[in-house]
Design an enzyme around this catalytic site. Structure first.
Site, short mmCIF file in Angstrom:
data_model
loop_
_atom_site.label_atom_id
_atom_site.label_comp_id
_atom_site.label_asym_id
_atom_site.label_seq_id
_atom_site.Cartn_x
_atom_site.Cartn_y
_atom_site.Cartn_z
N ALA A 157 0.93 -1.11 -0.22
CA ALA A 157 -0.05 -0.03 -0.20
C ALA A 157 0.81 1.36 0.00
CB ALA A 157 -1.01 0.11 1.41
N LYS B 114 20.55 -23.27 -15.30
CA LYS B 114 20.16 -22.76 -16.76
C LYS B 114 18.86 -22.37 -16.75
CE LYS B 114 21.23 -23.74 -21.56
NZ LYS B 114 20.01 -23.24 -22.08
N CYS C 211 -19.67 -52.74 -17.88
CA CYS C 211 -20.93 -53.65 -17.77
C CYS C 211 -22.15 -53.35 -18.36
CB CYS C 211 -21.32 -53.18 -16.16
SG CYS C 211 -22.20 -51.60 -16.01
S1 IVH Z 1 25.74 -17.72 -20.21
C1 IVH Z 1 28.96 -17.49 -22.70
N1 IVH Z 1 24.05 -18.29 -17.97
O1 IVH Z 1 21.38 -20.28 -22.42
C2 IVH Z 1 27.74 -17.96 -22.25
N2 IVH Z 1 23.40 -18.57 -20.05
O2 IVH Z 1 22.84 -21.72 -24.66
C3 IVH Z 1 26.54 -17.12 -22.29
N3 IVH Z 1 20.82 -19.42 -20.24
O3 IVH Z 1 21.52 -17.81 -24.75
C4 IVH Z 1 25.27 -17.54 -21.68
N4 IVH Z 1 20.79 -19.71 -18.11
O4 IVH Z 1 19.57 -17.78 -22.84
C5 IVH Z 1 24.15 -18.24 -19.20
N5 IVH Z 1 23.02 -19.17 -16.05
C6 IVH Z 1 22.86 -18.91 -17.40
C7 IVH Z 1 21.84 -19.23 -18.14
C8 IVH Z 1 21.75 -18.93 -19.73
C9 IVH Z 1 20.14 -19.54 -19.06
C10 IVH Z 1 20.59 -19.42 -21.59
C11 IVH Z 1 20.69 -18.09 -22.41
C12 IVH Z 1 21.64 -18.39 -23.58
C13 IVH Z 1 21.70 -19.93 -23.51
C14 IVH Z 1 23.07 -20.29 -24.19
#
Ligand code: IVH
Length: 672
Positions: free
Chosen positions: A35, A117, A412
């Protein structure tokens, strides 16, 4: 107010709002109530409408979204946005580590930054002199699209950096994602409006970021975590862990699951631990990312094509896969409900092979438009039962067959009926229907009911098919000779089963009531009924009005209970059970040894308990009159957090709900 005073006041309001955003999105430790936040925002809006020249682009009031854009400008990334190499097995992960140490000529373990990831879309945010000037998607890595108008609407993305110590130019890279809860709520609302729904949070995030109208993006529950850098002009730390800490200082949210570990074994341990908690996280992830922490080592390692040698994505088994619907069959349940079940070409998803999934009812099939022959997306996340998410329309062959609910029961042959206000179609055969009989017997014998150990589904099928069990009372008429005659049972197991049946004769009223399988009467309601009436005869004679006096019993449940006991056949079964020696204490204590000490309290269990399973904990809490639910809200009395508790614990902390340990739980259960 003169112009100068207004400017100072606007600046003060902005600082307060930005500080509140920082505490909420970066520190996950909000300090001012919603709020109060709304009041600050409204004051700033009023001020800016009176002095429009104060409404700068980086004012928090500008998040609502500006004018629609007709297309997306191209943005060239001066530092390319790379991708990550993938690994699916431990061996591949160990190879990654070996290659690194060979290149660096090092024996000792490497320090890795490890993080989830995130399953969203990559975004590059450019800050110049602390102000957000551009946001761009990854595109092909070299050229992306300008989505600044949309990124500005995401509350977690700061429009200005905090403090004064940041580099002159700072490109922050990270992931835009839609939290699971927001995704579900969004889809639910979209479905209600008859709008398009998204298949998963990643598509929802990607689609939202590519809206032409930022007002639409502003309505989407998007969030952001930073995990790297692009172009920088200024000083930055020399390792990833330290950089992330700095990014937080500057006001950028960083995933709280980020850690630093030594050596590849540390990475693998992180992978397993994160995997265990994957389904409890508030957002979707599809792997763990390992990154060499030290930037100097990164430089030495360099890149291969578009991916760095110093980072790796270790993927989890997919939770969604494609397969084909071979046929749709109909199963008949305990209450006669006809449930369509899709038989699938076997598919390995979420760690198990799935061959069939329930389609719930006719409406659900129509809504998803699933037909025999279709290719479908099957999802299995954690222990959640597998489901069909959607059909892949492009892969629909010409000869698909639409599902028709049968007009008679497939078991049935009795007529089926669908009530106007119900989604389910039911067989009208009652206990004449072998399917309903089997399901009723299974339920009767189950753990929360009469708890007859060893009387499993297979055996019940066989008993029913051999005409040995007609009603639940017949269970108490089984004898050794008959059992041994059945090819499934050896003498010893027959005796064990008879002993278990005998033990179940000594029962408790709530168990019996639950075991009878009255519609809508679960364990908690059975206990409430036992406590209220204290004996079976009183309950059987009760009017609908009298039943509605029981806590938690509404008109529908009262109707089901009254209907059940007015059925002569059911009364007959109960009197046979009594004659066959089934007995339970009545009067004081009829609801079992339990009390209503915790009545009115609501608990949520999360994480792993050591001394009991979550189911047992739930039973024991319910036995004391407590409610146990699956989600945390302001009304939750306490969250009981075991090992590896995840998002529910976080939620409880956010809401200030009391948190109990396993030791607290044991104390609570044992209290006099
Ligand atoms: S680092 C040089 N960290 O994965 C590294 N990427 O395949 C660049 N992604 O396009 C990416 N979580 O969209 C990095 N913890 C993370 C990530 C991550 C998801 C995705 C991102 C990137 C793709 C790379």
């Amino acid at each position: 107010m003169d112009r100068e005073a207004a400017r100072a006041r606007a600046e003060a309001l902005r600082s307060k709002i930005e500080e509140a955003d920082y505490r909420y999105y970066v520190l996950a430790d909000p300090t001012i109530p919603d709020a109060e936040y709304d009041r600050l925002m409204r004051s700033l809006e009023e001020l800016e409408s009176e002095f429009p020249e104060l409404a700068s682009e980086d004012s928090p009031t500008q998040r609502v979204g500006g004018e629609p854009v007709s297309g997306f400008d191209k943005v060239r990334h001066s530092v390319p946005m790379l991708s990550l190499g993938n690994a699916f097995s431990e061996e591949e992960v160990r190879d990654f580590d070996r290659r690194i140490r060979e290149r660096l000529d090092r024996e000792e373990p490497i320090r890795f930054a490890v993080e989830p990831k995130l399953d969203g879309v990559a975004l590059s945010l450019r800050y110049e002199n602390g102000s957000l000037v551009r946001a761009a998607t990854r595109g092909d890595g070299t050229t992306g699209e300008d989505v600044t108008h949309n990124a500005r609407t995401i509350d977690a993305i700061p429009l200005r950096l905090r403090g004064e110590e940041y580099p002159k130019v700072l490109e922050v890279r990270g992931e835009v994602y839609m939290p699971k809860a927001g995704f579900e709520a969004f889809n639910e609302a979209a479905a209600e409006r008859g709008d398009k729904t998204f298949a998963n949070p990643r598509n929802a995030a990607a689609g939202s970021l590519r809206q032409h109208d930022p007002k639409l993006t502003a309505e989407r529950p998007l969030a952001f975590f930073a995990y790297g850098l692009g172009e920088v002009d200024g000083a930055i730390p020399d390792a990833h862990g330290a950089l992330l800490a700095e990014l937080r200082e500057w006001g950028l949210p960083v995933c709280p699951e980020t850690r630093s570990v030594d050596g590849i074994d540390g990475c693998l341990e992180y992978y397993r631990d994160l995997g265990d908690r994957r389904n409890d996280l508030a957002y979707e992830i599809d792997g763990a990312v390992y990154k060499v922490d030290d930037f100097r080592l990164r430089e030495e390692l360099g890149f291969v094509s578009k991916a760095p040698r110093w980072a790796l994505a270790h993927k989890y088994p997919a939770q969604e896969e494609l397969t084909r619907v071979v046929t749709i069959e109909v199963q008949v349940g305990r209450t006669g409900a006809l449930t369509p079940v899709a038989r699938l070409e076997p598919v390995f998803v979420g760690g198990v092979t799935v061959t069939n999934v329930t389609l719930h009812n006719e409406d659900e099939i129509r809504r998803k438009d699933v037909r025999v022959g279709d290719t479908v997306v099957v999802r299995r996340a954690g222990d959640v039962i597998p489901q069909i998410v959607s059909v892949v329309p492009d892969r629909r062959p010409d000869d698909t067959v639409e599902f028709q609910m049968p007009e008679t029961c497939p078991v049935c042959d009795s007529a089926v009926a669908r009530m106007a206000d119900e989604a389910v179609t039911r067989c009208t055969g009652g206990l004449f229907c072998a399917a309903q009989r089997k399901a009723a017997l299974q339920h009767f014998a189950s753990r929360g009911a009469m708890d007859i150990e060893g009387l499993g589904d297979k055996l019940i099928d066989q008993f029913v098919e051999n005409d040995l069990l007609d009603t639940v009372a017949d269970i108490y008429r089984l004898d050794k000779e008959t059992l041994v005659d059945l090819d499934r049972l050896a003498e010893k197991s027959a005796q064990n089963l008879l002993d278990a049946i005998d033990r179940s004769r000594e029962t408790e009223l709530p168990r019996l009531l639950f075991a009878l399988g009255i519609r809508e009467v679960g364990e908690a309601t059975a206990r409430a009924l036992a406590r209220h009436f204290g004996n079976l005869d009183g309950l059987m004679a009760a009017s609908r009005e009298a039943l509605e006096e029981v806590p938690d019993v509404g008109p529908v449940v009262a109707e089901h209970i009254a209907a059940f006991f007015s059925e002569p056949h059911n009364r007959e079964v109960i009197s046979e059970l009594r004659q066959l020696g089934v007995k339970w204490p009545e009067g004081e204590g009829a609801a079992g040894p339990e009390s209503d000490r915790l009545a009115g309290r609501t608990y949520v269990l999360t994480g792993t308990l050591e001394s009991m399973t979550r189911d047992e904990a739930k039973d024991r809490l319910m036995a004391l009159g407590a409610k146990v639910t699956g989600s945390v809200s302001k009304k939750t009395s306490a969250v009981i957090a075991g090992e590896k508790a995840g998002s529910k614990l976080t939620r409880a902390e956010e809401l200030g709900v009391e948190i109990l340990s396993e030791a607290d739980l044991l104390a609570l259960l044992e209290e006099g």
